[in-house]
Design an enzyme around this catalytic site. Structure first.
Site, PDB file in Angstrom:
ATOM      1  N   SER A 174     -52.424  43.835 -73.798  1.00 55.47           N
ATOM      2  CA  SER A 174     -51.136  43.333 -74.257  1.00 55.47           C
ATOM      3  C   SER A 174     -50.609  42.297 -73.268  1.00 55.47           C
ATOM      4  CB  SER A 174     -50.172  44.497 -74.461  1.00 55.47           C
ATOM      5  OG  SER A 174     -49.050  44.112 -75.216  1.00 55.47           O
ATOM      6  N   ASP A 450     -54.207  45.423 -85.225  1.00 48.40           N
ATOM      7  CA  ASP A 450     -53.162  45.345 -84.214  1.00 48.40           C
ATOM      8  C   ASP A 450     -52.009  44.488 -84.729  1.00 48.40           C
ATOM      9  OD1 ASP A 450     -51.626  45.104 -81.924  1.00 48.40           O
ATOM     10  OD2 ASP A 450     -53.130  43.980 -80.781  1.00 48.40           O
TER      11      ASP A 450
END
Length: 529
Positions: A174, A450
């Site tokens: 991330s 995602d």
């Protein structure tokens, strides 16, 4: 509370993983292994000669880090796990059983977690005023990684393991994945390689695509019902039907929320919404039941319950017709289950019962945003306001899981309230997206389900990713969410196939890099002669 502002967890596989347990008794203590903190004297300002910086200092701060030498043998690499937007201890699982453990064991490596500046205990100052936050920038963070690699010491480990004499390989997921990518780009002469997982390497001010994987992969009866409920609510807003809007809010027990945007984001908590949400959402799904949550599917189960009475004793049909007179008699399918879930799972999170306060679900108290205490959420919001953007908003067209009353201005107003102009620093009118640029010479690994994927290397808006080389390896995990490769169970062979093969790919990739390290180091020496 979960942070959803600005960064890049498919189908929940907890049923698959629940039957797997670590198989090696010698590692039976690793899942609860504890690490002692170490502190590195880090520069607050790496660029004192930068004419663009309004304030300079030669001072330092103590940056916290943790070390795992369980598998280390002399000559092995150092794996630096980039801490990202949280504290160091919250990343321990990656050393204990996750990706760093996997790579350490495969290559006799040493693992390190470095806490990001302005998170955990690694704050340069005792407060986080606008001026105090002036050094919370991507360039300063990347320089932290390189400076640490060149001067770090590891208690109990003999020898000099500093870079570039030792291969340092970074891993981050991330926000930390983006920092990994940019670190390798900026400091590739010091840091040997990196794996960027679910790394948002492109940027945008608004990011409605956060909901795209949910629209596509979530149970479609659930998605369709929520889309229609949102459409119906937006129709009431468009008609300025304040009486009907009050009735709708009351069904959820949220008539106290005076701002329609606050109400819309609150009932989106179980899905995921702009800002800060205190629930587990689609992003918190994970193949490993130890680190994921199935709350999203419990929520959808409530919305789609068939011919039954919900846990609170409300039949689905009781509320489906409550507002039908505003939609030409058409029922609001799933509304009873939706409202029931919010009442049971969301409202109790507000202990005071003052739903309209900033401590709960209200955001419109400007003064409440101006606190300057050191806080991870404040640090993250600052970065969103100044650099990364990606403010989650509703799609401009097509179906939506979030009411269209929410746009980027809803979140950007928090920037103005939270960070008034300081003496040396002020936030821009909008984030400087030029700071986020693509990187190379590292591995990109993403999950196709995602919510952040459309900001990542394998974005649906990027060119087709059909070529992978040793210098530029890439892997898209089918059926995976937000950096799912970071989790492990101490036995790669016992993992579900899609995760097992991703981990094997990462091991192969790193081993290929390590095979070429001596040649790389020799070329650096000859270039410096």
């Amino acid at each position: 509370m979960k942070i959803s502002l600005g960064y890049c967890i498919g189908l929940l596989a907890s049923e698959v993983i629940s039957s797997y347990v670590p198989l090696r008794s010698r590692d039976s203590g690793r899942p609860s292994l504890q690490y002692s903190p170490n502190y590195f004297e880090q520069r607050i300002d790496h660029f004192p000669g930068d004419s663009n910086s309004p304030q300079h200092t030669n001072a330092t701060f103590k940056q916290r880090y943790y070390v795992d030498s369980s598998y280390y043998k002399p000559g092995g690499p150092v794996y630096l796990y980039i801490g990202g937007e949280t504290s160091g201890p919250s990343r321990f699982s990656n050393l204990r059983t996750g990706i760093i453990q996997i790579l350490m064991e495969a290559t006799n490596g040493l693992g390190v977690i470095l806490e990001n500046r302005y998170y955990g205990e690694s704050f340069p100052y005792n407060s986080s005023t606008t001026d105090d936050l002036v050094y919370l920038t991507t360039p300063q963070t990347l320089a932290d990684n390189a400076f640490f690699a060149q001067y770090a010491k590891f208690p109990g480990v003999e020898g000099d393991l500093t870079a570039p004499g030792t291969p340092w390989i970074l891993y981050g997921g991330s926000l930390a994945g983006a920092q990994t990518a940019f670190s390798i780009k900026e400091y590739g002469d010091i840091l040997y390689g990196g794996i960027a997982s679910s790394a948002p390497v492109t940027s945008t001010v608004g990011y409605p695509a956060w909901y795209s994987p949910i629209q596509k992969y979530a149970p479609q009866d659930c998605v369709t019902r929520i889309n229609r409920i949102v459409d119906n609510f937006d129709g009431l807003v468009a008609a300025n039907n304040t009486a009907a809007i009050r009735e709708f809010k009351a069904l959820f027990g949220l008539e106290a929320l005076t701002d329609d945007r606050d109400f819309a984001t609150t009932i989106a908590y179980p899905i995921g919404n702009p800002g800060f949400y205190p629930t587990n959402t689609w992003q918190e799904l994970n193949w490993n039941a130890s680190y994921g949550s199935r709350d999203f599917f419990d929520f959808c189960g409530n919305v789609t319950a068939v011919d039954g009475v919900l846990p609170a004793g409300v039949a689905q049909g009781d509320l489906a017709l409550a507002l039908a007179n505003y939609t030409g008699g058409a029922p609001w399918a799933g509304l009873g289950g939706y409202a029931d879930y919010v009442k049971r799972a969301v409202l109790p999170l507000c202990a005071s019962g003052d739903y309209n306060s900033k401590a709960c679900f209200g955001t419109q108290d400007a003064a409440a945003w101006a606190h300057s205490a050191n806080d991870a959420q404040r640090s993250y919001l600052y970065t969103s306001c100044t650099e990364q953007g990606a403010f989650i908003d509703a799609p401009k067209e097509g179906p939506s899981l979030l009411s269209r009353v929410v746009d980027t201005s809803y979140e950007q107003q928090w920037c103005r309230w939270a960070f008034p102009d300081g003496q040396f620093n002020q936030i821009p009118a909008g984030p400087d997206l030029s700071i986020y640029d693509n990187a190379d010479r590292l591995a990109f690994i993403d999950g196709d389900q995602d919510v952040w994927n459309d900001l990542c290397y394998h974005s649906n808006f990027a060119p087709p990713r059909t070529v992978s080389t040793d210098l530029h390896p890439q892997y898209l995990i089918t059926g995976a969410g937000h950096h799912w490769d970071s989790s492990g169970i101490l036995d790669v062979e016992a993992e579900p196939q899609f995760i097992r093969e991703a981990h094997k790919w990462e091991i192969r990739t790193v081993k290929r890099w390590l095979n070429g390290f001596d040649q790389w180091k020799a070329s650096k020496k000859s270039a410096s002669l």
